[in-house]
Structures are given as structure tokens and as C-alpha cells.
Design a protein around this motif. Structure first.
Motif, mmCIF file in Angstrom:
data_model
loop_
_atom_site.group_PDB
_atom_site.id
_atom_site.type_symbol
_atom_site.label_atom_id
_atom_site.label_comp_id
_atom_site.label_asym_id
_atom_site.label_seq_id
_atom_site.Cartn_x
_atom_site.Cartn_y
_atom_site.Cartn_z
ATOM 1 N N UNK A 1 7.289 3.564 -2.707
ATOM 2 C CA UNK A 1 6.603 4.061 -3.918
ATOM 3 C C UNK A 1 7.456 3.890 -5.173
ATOM 4 N N UNK A 2 8.242 2.831 -5.184
ATOM 5 C CA UNK A 2 9.093 2.560 -6.337
ATOM 6 C C UNK A 2 8.816 1.136 -6.836
ATOM 7 N N UNK A 3 9.338 0.839 -8.017
ATOM 8 C CA UNK A 3 9.099 -0.473 -8.623
ATOM 9 C C UNK A 3 10.406 -1.106 -9.083
ATOM 10 N N UNK A 4 10.353 -2.410 -9.293
ATOM 11 C CA UNK A 4 11.447 -3.126 -9.932
ATOM 12 C C UNK A 4 10.816 -4.143 -10.872
ATOM 13 N N UNK A 5 11.305 -4.188 -12.086
ATOM 14 C CA UNK A 5 10.725 -5.067 -13.112
ATOM 15 C C UNK A 5 9.219 -4.812 -13.277
ATOM 16 N N UNK A 6 8.819 -3.562 -13.072
ATOM 17 C CA UNK A 6 7.418 -3.192 -13.255
ATOM 18 C C UNK A 6 6.506 -3.512 -12.089
ATOM 19 N N UNK A 7 7.040 -4.037 -10.973
ATOM 20 C CA UNK A 7 6.217 -4.420 -9.825
ATOM 21 C C UNK A 7 6.572 -3.570 -8.608
ATOM 22 N N UNK A 8 5.543 -3.251 -7.813
ATOM 23 C CA UNK A 8 5.774 -2.479 -6.597
ATOM 24 C C UNK A 8 6.677 -3.245 -5.636
ATOM 25 N N UNK A 9 7.602 -2.528 -5.026
ATOM 26 C CA UNK A 9 8.509 -3.167 -4.066
ATOM 27 C C UNK A 9 7.876 -3.216 -2.685
ATOM 28 N N UNK A 10 7.137 -2.162 -2.331
ATOM 29 C CA UNK A 10 6.522 -2.098 -0.993
ATOM 30 C C UNK A 10 5.042 -1.725 -1.104
ATOM 31 N N UNK A 11 4.208 -2.588 -1.685
ATOM 32 C CA UNK A 11 2.794 -2.221 -1.882
ATOM 33 C C UNK A 11 2.052 -1.945 -0.581
ATOM 34 N N UNK A 12 2.334 -2.711 0.482
ATOM 35 C CA UNK A 12 1.625 -2.487 1.743
ATOM 36 C C UNK A 12 2.033 -1.158 2.375
ATOM 37 N N UNK A 13 3.340 -0.887 2.424
ATOM 38 C CA UNK A 13 3.804 0.365 3.018
ATOM 39 C C UNK A 13 3.318 1.571 2.216
ATOM 40 N N UNK A 14 3.279 1.431 0.900
ATOM 41 C CA UNK A 14 2.790 2.527 0.066
ATOM 42 C C UNK A 14 1.354 2.889 0.433
ATOM 43 N N UNK A 15 0.544 1.859 0.693
ATOM 44 C CA UNK A 15 -0.851 2.089 1.071
ATOM 45 C C UNK A 15 -0.938 2.621 2.502
ATOM 46 N N UNK A 16 -0.104 2.080 3.385
ATOM 47 C CA UNK A 16 -0.131 2.480 4.795
ATOM 48 C C UNK A 16 0.215 3.956 4.961
ATOM 49 N N UNK A 17 1.137 4.437 4.145
ATOM 50 C CA UNK A 17 1.588 5.826 4.231
ATOM 51 C C UNK A 17 0.435 6.807 4.021
ATOM 52 N N UNK A 18 -0.542 6.424 3.216
ATOM 53 C CA UNK A 18 -1.644 7.337 2.897
ATOM 54 C C UNK A 18 -2.483 7.705 4.116
ATOM 55 N N UNK A 19 -2.504 6.838 5.141
ATOM 56 C CA UNK A 19 -3.232 7.194 6.364
ATOM 57 C C UNK A 19 -2.326 7.103 7.593
ATOM 58 N N UNK A 20 -1.061 7.560 7.410
ATOM 59 C CA UNK A 20 -0.083 7.589 8.502
ATOM 60 C C UNK A 20 0.694 8.898 8.431
ATOM 61 N N UNK A 21 1.418 9.183 9.484
ATOM 62 C CA UNK A 21 2.359 10.301 9.470
ATOM 63 C C UNK A 21 3.664 9.757 8.904
ATOM 64 N N UNK A 22 4.056 10.270 7.771
ATOM 65 C CA UNK A 22 5.222 9.738 7.057
ATOM 66 C C UNK A 22 6.285 10.827 6.941
ATOM 67 N N UNK A 23 7.446 10.578 7.538
ATOM 68 C CA UNK A 23 8.574 11.496 7.439
ATOM 69 C C UNK A 23 9.430 11.043 6.254
ATOM 70 N N UNK A 24 9.321 11.770 5.155
ATOM 71 C CA UNK A 24 9.939 11.315 3.913
ATOM 72 C C UNK A 24 11.407 11.703 3.780
ATOM 73 N N UNK A 25 11.924 12.510 4.721
ATOM 74 C CA UNK A 25 13.350 12.844 4.709
ATOM 75 C C UNK A 25 13.967 12.543 6.076
#
Length: 625
Positions: free
Chosen positions: A267-291
Motif C-alpha cells: 500500500x505504498x508508492x514510489x514516484x507516484x506509482x503503486x509498488x504492489x498493486x496486485x497484493x494491495x487488491x488481494x489483501x482486501x479479500x484475504x487474511x492479512x497479518x500486518x505486523x
């Protein structure tokens, strides 16, 4: 025998004095410039100056006690050896901010496969670290000079004044080191602290002692020791009543080791572009351990596999995959086999890398797919081997032919140091900083993200998606502390020890098709994966000798232990001998961390004893299976 005069010791031995001064000066230079030794007081300055003395003087004295004809050879051999030890540590430190241990030399077979990784850390100015050797060779080649006249074989009695000086310096050095850090030698996992206080050469001698001592542990190990540790660990709670129990029962398990993937890119960007667009979307319907923290040490990727499969800590020195590949284990692949799963690992590289071809037999895999099972050419490979997108496409072909249910471990490659990538594979541009490593990291992460998207598309095409639980985890950090200055610019905050510890977070994403997404914020680590996976699959495995905990348990202690003795709870972070508030990141009273320290030490010790002593061979439950 006439009286020995001190000045006689130095007569005709100017070459030895010059060698000592050169090596001494070089060691101090390397400590300050390459090892980034911080000097905060007079004590630390004295330690820095004194710690090379004993090693250098003793060995130079031993050389001067040899036949004068052979002294030239031994002197050059000694200088070459010292220079190689220093330079090997320089190269290793540039990548890992750590120092070499004896078990790492067992990884020598890996060096032939490092390729561009080695060349990327060798600089043109490194010749300076061998210039002293070149100078001495030149002087010796000149024949009789002021430096090489009157070579002489000394007796021990003649050198006794120097040995007395060595003893005094050693006592002073250790005394000052003990003032700086009491019980220093008990902290063998903290190599940076050891090198800073006893010096690089004495550290290697101490490491040799530790290695010898560790080898003796297996001989002295006993069934009683195993029973005591097992009793101390205790039984894990039965959590079969929880709603999460067995929610993926009978499904295929596809586990993806995402090379060097750190959590800060999600969920971060570099030069204004998403670094992980697929994973960012996948997380929304997955169990995501953020720590979720990686807990690897010198074994890096192999340590991550060891943690995930065994729920034990890696060793602080070397890699278990090399040093203890013949141990008895009761690993996750073996458990999955016992419950009807076909188990495999897939990797587009040489099977012997990290000694996987041998270690996997002990872990219980049915099949190991290596570079021999993939179509690899110049067009579809880069850096360490087969490009991730091509790897995913071909791997799904292998998965489609496996008996189901299967447990498949997929190991990615492209996002590996030094993060080389062909221009046609760049979905985003490089970052702009003084760190070439950080600049190149973002495009390779983005490429790996795209490969995961390709994996999911191919799984759906092969009708494997709906009946599979797909798990993605970062195996270890990709950006070391050497790049903190540029990381602080990117993150727009100072990289304190607290932030550096937080940066050890890697993603853990568990995707079960049809399930609603959920973000879990409790602190967790790789050692917790095994009991968590078995819980989701509804597999009961009694009397496991593990140190991890099911992440869905409400009764688990929120404690993550890192291999260097640092630890994280929901309230505090302990690292570099300091306690930090988890909420504010500000240093706080050490007493808040004190209640956890004994437990941390105990768990690391239990794990080490299990591995060094090969204690699982005494588990009668395994033999019954």
C-alpha cells in the motif's frame, strides 16, 4: 647466557614492525569506515586501538621463531590471510550488516552461484585493503634492505617481554570491554557488539571456540534433556472449538516465499506509482497479518523455510540447512504427508543451493522441482535464475499434474539482491537516491507483484484456484541497515533502532477463495506459521515440539522474538539494549521490557539445544509414526 636486551629484539626486525603497523592501521581503518564502528567515549577509543594488538603481535612473534629462511613465506602468508579475513567480512557486511562465522564457510558451494551479487559489492578502491601486502612483497623482492637485514630466529625467552605486553593489553582490553558491556561473551548472537569490543580477529577465534563447543553438543545430548525441554515448552492449547478451525480443510496449499519482500512496500508508492498493486487488491479479500516479522539470521531464505516448517528458531551462526541437515526433524511436509497431502517444493535454481536437495529429504518433501524441471534460457532468466513470471507460468503446469490435495512451496527469485532486472520487465521506474540498492529494489518488487497476479490467473485457468489456499509471505528483509540514510529519505522519518526493528516486518497473506478479508494487527512471526496452518486445515498433531503459537488463539502471548535477542510485544519493542514504547516509538524505561527478557532467552536456548543436540531423535512419538 648473556643478558637479553630489549633493543636486541628489534635489531634487524624492522620488517616485522612495519607489518604490524600496517595491519594495525588497516584494521582500525576498516572498523571505522566499513564496519561503521561508533565511538562515543574514551573507553571505546582505547578498545578500538588495543583490540588488534594481541592477535597481531602473537602471530608475528610465532613467525619470528621460525627458521629465518622460511620467515619471508610465513610473513606473507599471514598478511594474505589477515587481509582475506578482513575483506571477506567487508563484503559480507556491505550486504548483511553482519560478520562471517565458521558455519558460513560451509555455505561455500553457494558462492559459485552468487554471480552479480558479489561483483555489485566489490569496489575499485578495495585494492587499498591489499596495498600493505603489495608493499611488503615489493620490499622483500628488493633483497637486502634496511628492512630485511639480519633476519634471525628468536627463542621464546627472548620474546617474553613482548608476550608480557600482550597479556597486559589483553587484560586491559577485556576489562574495558566488560565496562562497556558486562557479560559480553555470553552474547554470542550479538556479533556487532563482540567485534566492537574484542576486535575482528579475537572474534573469529571466539567463534572457532563456539563452533567446536557446538559440535560437542550432539555427543552429550540425552533423552532426559529432550524430556526436560518438552516439559518446559508444554502442550499447546486445543483450539478446535474456534470458528477458524478447519476452514480450509482438504484444500490444496500453495505457499509462496516472496523473496526479500518487506511490509513497508505494501500500500505504498514510489514516484507516484503503486509498488504492489496486485497484493494491495488481494489483501482486501484475504487474511492479512500486518505486523508479521521475519525471524531469520545468517541463513536468510533457508532460515525462513526452517522457521515456517519446524516452528523452531534458526541458529545465530550459519544456516541449519547446512550445519544440521542430517538431524531428525518432524517438519510440516512430513506432517502433511501423514495426512494425505502430496508435498513438493519448486524453485527455478540449482537444487543444491542452500543445501536444499539434502535438507528437503529430512523435512519430508515428496518431490523437489529444480532448474532441471524448468525451461530456462537467456531470454527468460536474470540475476539468480528463472524470472518470476516465467517461473509462475511453468510452476502451475507442474501443480496441475500433482495428486490432490497437495502442499506446494514456491520460491521466487527475481526480487533478490542485487535486484537486477531487464528494462523490458520494468513496470515502474527506479527510485532516485544515493543507494543504488534501494533504487533497484522497487522495480523488482513490482515485477514480483506482477508475477503473483500471473500465478492467480494461471491457477484459475487450470481450475486449481477454487480448491486452494494460497499463502504469500516475505522470507526476510531486502534492504539492510547500510541503507538507512536513504530509507529515512523515502519513509520521511529518522531510522531509529525502533524503526529499524519495525522494518523487519514482512507480509503474511492467507487467501482462501470465497472468504471475507480481514486485517489482523497482533504481533506475529514466522515461527507461528506452522501451528496456524495446521489449525486452518483442521489437522490435529499432538505432542509437537514447537515454539510457535496459533495466531488465531486469543490466549497466545503477543511476543515475537528475533534471533539477535530483540523482541516485540503489543506494547514494547526491545532492541540494542533499549526499550521502546510500541505506540510512540520513543525510548522508555527498561523495566517495561524486563518481564519478557528471561522468557526470550529461554526460548532461544531451547531451540538451540534442540538443534545442536539433534534432540528430536529422542522423540518416541516420531519413531512410532
Amino acid at each position: 647466557m648473556g643478558e637479553i636486551k630489549v633493543k636486541d629484539i628489534y635489531k634487524g626486525q624492522q620488517i616485522f614492525i612495519l607489518v604490524f603497523l600496517l595491519l594495525w592501521g588497516k584494521t582500525i581503518l576498516v572498523s571505522i569506515t566499513e564496519f561503521q564502528t561508533s565511538i562515543q567515549n574514551l573507553n571505546q577509543w582505547m578498545i578500538l586501538v588495543l583490540n588488534p594488538w594481541c592477535f597481531l603481535i602473537v602471530f608475528l612473534c610465532l613467525i619470528s621463531m621460525r627458521n629465518p629462511i622460511k620467515q619471508h613465506f610465513y610473513l606473507l602468508l599471514f598478511m594474505a590471510t589477515v587481509s582475506c579475513i578482513l575483506y571477506a567480512n567487508i563484503l559480507y557486511y556491505r550486504v548483511f550488516t553482519d560478520f562471517i562465522t565458521i558455519p558460513l564457510f560451509m555455505l561455500g558451494g553457494n558462492l559459485s552461484k552468487l554471480g552479480s551479487s558479489i561483483f555489485s559489492i566489490i569496489h575499485w578502491y578495495d585494492i587499498v585493503y591489499f596495498s600493505d601486502l603489495i608493499l611488503i612483497i615489493f620490499l622483500l623482492q628488493k633483497g637486502k634492505t634496511t628492512f630485511t637485514d639480519n633476519w634471525k630466529k628468536f627463542k621464546f625467552t627472548e620474546l617474553s617481554p613482548l608476550f608480557t605486553v600482550v597479556l597486559i593489553v589483553l587484560i586491559v582490553n577485556l576489562g574495558l570491554a566488560n565496562i562497556e558491556r558486562p557479560q559480553l561473551l555470553s552474547r554470542s548472537f550479538d556479533r556487532e557488539l563482540l567485534v566492537k569490543n574484542v576486535g575482528i580477529y579475537n572474534y573469529h577465534l571466539y567463534d572457532a571456540y563456539l563452533h567446536t563447543n557446538a559440535r560437542a553438543h550432539r555427543v552429550l545430548a540425552s533423552e532426559e534433556e529432550f524430556s526436560r525441554i518438552n516439559d518446559s515448552i508444554g502442550e499447546k492449547n486445543d483450539l478446535s472449538q474456534l470458528d477458524s478451525y478447519g476452514i480450509a480443510k482438504g484444500k490444496n496449499v500453495i505457499l509462496i516465499a516472496a523473496e526479500s519482500l518487506q511490509n513497508f512496500v505494501i500500500n505504498n508508492t514510489v514516484n507516484g506509482e503503486e509498488i504492489t498493486p496486485f497484493l494491495n487488491e488481494l489483501i482486501s479479500d484475504s487474511i492479512y497479518f500486518e505486523e508479521f516479522y521475519h525471524q531469520t539470521a545468517q541463513g536468510k531464505s533457508s532460515d525462513a523455510e526452517f522457521l515456517m516448517n519446524n516452528s523452531l528458531f534458526p541458529l545465530s551462526r550459519g544456516a541449519v540447512f547446512f550445519s544440521h541437515a542430517s538431524n531428525k526433524y518432524h517438519a510440516l511436509p512430513e506432517i502433511m504427508n501423514n495426512h494425505g497431502y502430496f508435498t513438493s517444493s519448486l524453485h527455478g535454481n540449482n537444487g543444491s543451493f542452500w543445501n536444499r536437495n539434502l535438507m528437503y529429504r529430512q523435512l519430508g518433501y515428496n518431490r523437489f522441482y529444480t532448474q532441471d524441471d524448468y525451461r530456462i534460457d537467456r531470454e527468460n532468466s536474470v540475476g539468480w535464475g528463472l524470472k518470476d513470471i516465467k517461473f509462475m507460468e511453468q510452476s502451475v503446469g507442474h501443480l496441475s499434474h500433482m495428486p490432490q490435495p497437495f502442499y506446494a512451496n514456491l520460491i521466487t527469485l527475481t526480487n533478490h539482491y542485487p535486484f537486477d532486472l531487464d528494462e523490458e520487465d520494468m513496470y515502474i521506474g527506479r527510485y532516485n537516491s544515493k543507494s543504488n540498492t534501494l533504487n533497484k529494489y522497487f522495480p523488482t518488487v513490482r515485477y514480483m507483484d506482477e508475477s503473483l497476479k500471473v500465478l492467480f490467473e494461471n491457477l484459475k485457468e487450470k481450475d486449481l484456484y477454487e480448491n486452494s489456499m494460497i499463502i504469500i509471505y516475505g522470507d526476510h528483509n531486502g534492504i539492510s541497515a547500510n541503507h538507512n540514510r536513504d530509507m529515512s529519505t523515502y519513509l520521511e522519518k529518522e531510522i531509529t533502532p525502533f524503526v529499524e526493528t519495525e522494518l523487519q516486518q514482512v507480509p503474511l497473506i492467507i487467501h482462501i477463495p470465497g472468504m471475507e478479508g480481514k486485517v489482523i494487527s497482533t504481533v506475529s512471526g514466522q515461527i507461528d506459521f506452522r501451528p496456524t496452518l495446521l489449525h486452518l486445515l483442521g489437522i490435529d498433531e499432538e505432542k509437537q515440539t514447537i515454539l510457535g503459537n496459533n495466531l488465531f488463539s486469543r490466549e497466545r502471548e503477543d511476543l515475537v522474538i528475533l534471533r539477535d535477542g530483540s523482541f516485540i510485544t503489543d506494547d514494547v519493542v526491545y532492541t540494542n539494549e533499549h526499550c521502546y514504547s510500541k505506540k510512540t516509538g520513543i525510548q522508555t524505561d527498561n523495566s517495561l521490557c524486563l518481564p519478557y527478557k528471561e522468557n526470550v532467552k529461554k526460548q532461544l536456548n531451547y531451540s538451540d539445544r534442540i538443534i545442536y543436540g539433534d534432540l528430536l531423535r529422542f522423540d518416541k512419538n516420531l519413531h512410532e509414526n
